[in-house]
Scaffold this motif. Sequence first.
Motif, PDB file in Angstrom:
ATOM      1  N   TRP A 163       0.816   2.788   3.626  1.00 30.14           N
ATOM      2  CA  TRP A 163       0.156   2.161   5.148  1.00 30.14           C
ATOM      3  C   TRP A 163       1.385   2.298   6.160  1.00 30.14           C
ATOM      4  CZ3 TRP A 163      -2.341  -3.654   3.519  1.00 30.14           C
ATOM      5  CH2 TRP A 163      -3.118  -3.420   2.352  1.00 30.14           C
ATOM      6  N   ASN A 194       9.931  -5.700  10.504  1.00 30.46           N
ATOM      7  CA  ASN A 194       8.538  -5.377   9.427  1.00 30.46           C
ATOM      8  C   ASN A 194       7.936  -5.972   9.878  1.00 30.46           C
ATOM      9  OD1 ASN A 194       9.250  -7.917   8.201  1.00 30.46           O
ATOM     10  ND2 ASN A 194      11.111  -7.114   7.769  1.00 30.46           N
ATOM     11  N   GLY A 195       6.958  -5.857   9.265  1.00 29.57           N
ATOM     12  CA  GLY A 195       5.445  -6.465   9.179  1.00 29.57           C
ATOM     13  C   GLY A 195       5.991  -8.269   9.445  1.00 29.57           C
ATOM     14  N   ALA A 196       6.285  -8.754   8.401  1.00 30.41           N
ATOM     15  CA  ALA A 196       6.762 -10.276   8.251  1.00 30.41           C
ATOM     16  C   ALA A 196       7.413 -10.456   9.222  1.00 30.41           C
ATOM     17  CB  ALA A 196       6.559 -10.449   6.468  1.00 30.41           C
ATOM     18  N   TYR A 211      -3.520 -12.211   4.599  1.00 32.85           N
ATOM     19  CA  TYR A 211      -1.915 -12.112   3.818  1.00 32.85           C
ATOM     20  C   TYR A 211      -1.960 -11.559   5.637  1.00 32.85           C
ATOM     21  CZ  TYR A 211       2.366  -9.157   1.998  1.00 32.85           C
ATOM     22  OH  TYR A 211       2.642  -8.720   1.822  1.00 32.85           O
ATOM     23  N   HIS A 212      -0.059 -11.941   5.320  1.00 36.38           N
ATOM     24  CA  HIS A 212       0.651 -11.778   7.027  1.00 36.38           C
ATOM     25  C   HIS A 212       1.979 -11.691   6.708  1.00 36.38           C
ATOM     26  CE1 HIS A 212      -2.881 -13.190   9.328  1.00 36.38           C
ATOM     27  NE2 HIS A 212      -2.445 -14.021   8.794  1.00 36.38           N
ATOM     28  N   GLY A 213       2.213 -11.100   5.186  1.00 35.76           N
ATOM     29  CA  GLY A 213       4.301 -10.941   4.644  1.00 35.76           C
ATOM     30  C   GLY A 213       4.631 -11.867   3.757  1.00 35.76           C
ATOM     31  N   LYS A 251       4.784  -1.222  10.217  1.00 35.72           N
ATOM     32  CA  LYS A 251       3.906   0.000   9.238  1.00 35.72           C
ATOM     33  C   LYS A 251       3.764   1.202  10.318  1.00 35.72           C
ATOM     34  CE  LYS A 251       1.692  -2.305   5.863  1.00 35.72           C
ATOM     35  NZ  LYS A 251       2.049  -1.958   4.618  1.00 35.72           N
ATOM     36  N   ASP A 295      -2.534 -10.349  14.093  1.00 44.46           N
ATOM     37  CA  ASP A 295      -2.002  -9.232  13.102  1.00 44.46           C
ATOM     38  C   ASP A 295      -2.747  -8.271  12.579  1.00 44.46           C
ATOM     39  OD1 ASP A 295      -0.241  -8.321  10.719  1.00 44.46           O
ATOM     40  OD2 ASP A 295      -0.379  -9.862   9.873  1.00 44.46           O
ATOM     41  N   VAL A 329      -0.666  -5.763  12.025  1.00 45.88           N
ATOM     42  CA  VAL A 329       0.654  -4.117  11.175  1.00 45.88           C
ATOM     43  C   VAL A 329      -0.253  -3.397   9.915  1.00 45.88           C
ATOM     44  CG1 VAL A 329       1.964  -4.847   9.684  1.00 45.88           C
ATOM     45  CG2 VAL A 329       2.211  -6.776  10.845  1.00 45.88           C
ATOM     46  N   ALA A 330      -1.105  -4.163   9.593  1.00 47.74           N
ATOM     47  CA  ALA A 330      -2.137  -3.266   8.231  1.00 47.74           C
ATOM     48  C   ALA A 330      -2.840  -2.209   9.635  1.00 47.74           C
ATOM     49  CB  ALA A 330      -2.792  -3.971   7.784  1.00 47.74           C
ATOM     50  N   GLU A 336      -6.228 -11.134  10.852  1.00 47.20           N
ATOM     51  CA  GLU A 336      -6.011  -9.765  10.619  1.00 47.20           C
ATOM     52  C   GLU A 336      -7.366  -9.500  11.245  1.00 47.20           C
ATOM     53  OE1 GLU A 336      -5.565  -8.647   6.768  1.00 47.20           O
ATOM     54  OE2 GLU A 336      -5.592 -10.668   6.620  1.00 47.20           O
TER      55      GLU A 336
HETATM   56  C1  LIG Z   1      -1.953  -7.404   7.628  1.00 42.43           C
HETATM   57  C2  LIG Z   1      -0.394  -7.468   7.658  1.00 42.43           C
HETATM   58  N1  LIG Z   1       0.232  -8.122   7.840  1.00 42.43           N
HETATM   59  C3  LIG Z   1       2.092  -8.518   7.963  1.00 42.43           C
HETATM   60  C4  LIG Z   1       2.237  -7.411   6.401  1.00 42.43           C
HETATM   61  C5  LIG Z   1       3.709  -7.506   6.003  1.00 42.43           C
HETATM   62  O1  LIG Z   1       4.678  -6.284   6.825  1.00 42.43           O
HETATM   63  P1  LIG Z   1       5.799  -6.171   6.026  1.00 42.43           P
HETATM   64  O2  LIG Z   1       5.331  -5.554   4.766  1.00 42.43           O
HETATM   65  O3  LIG Z   1       6.480  -4.770   7.429  1.00 42.43           O
HETATM   66  O4  LIG Z   1       7.143  -7.566   6.192  1.00 42.43           O
HETATM   67  C6  LIG Z   1       1.569  -6.852   5.962  1.00 42.43           C
HETATM   68  C7  LIG Z   1       1.755  -6.236   5.228  1.00 42.43           C
HETATM   69  O5  LIG Z   1       0.725  -4.697   4.020  1.00 42.43           O
HETATM   70  C8  LIG Z   1      -0.046  -6.802   6.147  1.00 42.43           C
HETATM   71  O6  LIG Z   1      -0.629  -6.200   5.314  1.00 42.43           O
END
Ligand SMILES: Cc1ncc(COP(=O)(O)O)c(C=O)c1O
Length: 447
Positions: free
Chosen positions: A58, A116-118, A152-154, A282, A253, A255-256, A219
């Motif tokens: 992604w 990173n996302g987390a 899901y947020h990491g 991402k 969030d 991230v995706a 999300e």
């Molecule tokens: C919505 C969302 N937030 C956070 C994350 C975590 O990102 P990372 O894998 O870069 O830590 C993801 C990863 O898929 C995600 O989809």
Amino acid sequence: MASRSHRLRQDDKRYVWHPFTQMQDWLRERHPIIERGEGSSLIDVDGRRYLDGVSSLWVTVHGHRKPAIDRAIRAQLAKIAHTTFLGLSHPLAIELAKALVRIAPDGLAKVFYSDNGATAVEIALKMAFQYWQQQGGRCLRKTRFIALDESYHGDTLGAVSVGGIDLFHRLYRPLLFPTWRIPSPYRSPWDRSRRPDSLERLESLLRRRHDQVAGLIIEPLVQAAAGMLPSPPGFLKSIRSLCSQYNVLLILDEVATGFGRTGTMFACEQEGVTPDLLCLAKGITGGYLPLAATLTTQEIFDGFCAPYGEKKTFFHGHTYTANPLACAAALANLHCFERERTLDRVRPKIAQLRRELESLRSLSHVGDIRQVGFMVGIELMRDAARGEPYPYEAKIGMRTILEARRRGLIIRPLGNVIVLMPPLSISSRDLSRMVRIVADSISAATE
Ligand SMILES: Cc1ncc(COP(=O)(O)O)c(C=O)c1O
């Protein structure tokens, strides 16, 4: 003499532990070892070529080996690869922060980098929490977060605390902080249950407990890792107004969803929503290097500005915060968006994908096809008419993606959901080829 690819495979099995992977299976299987990329293609050490149907988890936006991004990283490399952001600054991080604020929804004014996302999510949660603590008085009670079921947020513990996917998160519960939850707004076509309405639940929770809530995290438009579950139109806007009404910070969030995946630069634009905190990662570097950013408002930033002795500093940072090579990639990524009108050009491809995915509905084990922009989830079911899922042990998602791999397409499932998320730059021809391979692979795996 053993071939190079054979040796690499042996050493991978001997020394490496892969993420989100049952290693007992991995040790028995043969997987591609990717050495190169070109546009939407990945090429393995044996010279086999695959379409990258999930943008390397992604992230890939303009394709692999994008000359403008390659060049930008090389130019920065000729200056310096890394310099700390603690107590110093550097030109590209400054320029990138300015560019992010310019493209972000109105009202977001400050950029806090991570990698990173987390971590972008951890930072948003800690900022929200600390902000209220520093407001003092009755705000000291605002310590809780609200999140959605299936979110899901990491994978770091703060991000897992606001996560809602049992398979990934339940085990860790004793380590997590308590979070209040509202149901996901997504209803599957075979769901006949009378689940409570998410917004009603939220309003009732906020009416009773708003003085204890620091923030709500969501999300926007689509719960991605849950299997690409879209939320109904207007849902995000309603969440925004409830958060404003009850004085709760809204954390989005993206991230995706960020950087064009849903057809707009950020998903929240589609409902005219500005969050109090925005998490990006991402696609921020076009899929080149690890970088993340948490954006916030002047008001929240001001809540941390105080005389040194008051200790209102945000005591958080990572060694590689705002790495210059990653910032170079991110700036080049944004320039490509602008120069190549990436968002205008992806729109007809989103429509093409929607049309072509329709043909999959006739396959007997396709239960649901969900699409938000270039984010697609195809849910496979043992009996689609009755809504009977495949059991976990059937590994139907894994079986399908292995069929796809044999046909030259790399994808990765989420349980029984086949995920498609091609690079925004994919050609219309490759898009059609991807859908054809997916159809053949589903047929091969399910019949
Ligand atoms: C919505 C969302 N937030 C956070 C994350 C975590 O990102 P990372 O894998 O870069 O830590 C993801 C990863 O898929 C995600 O989809």
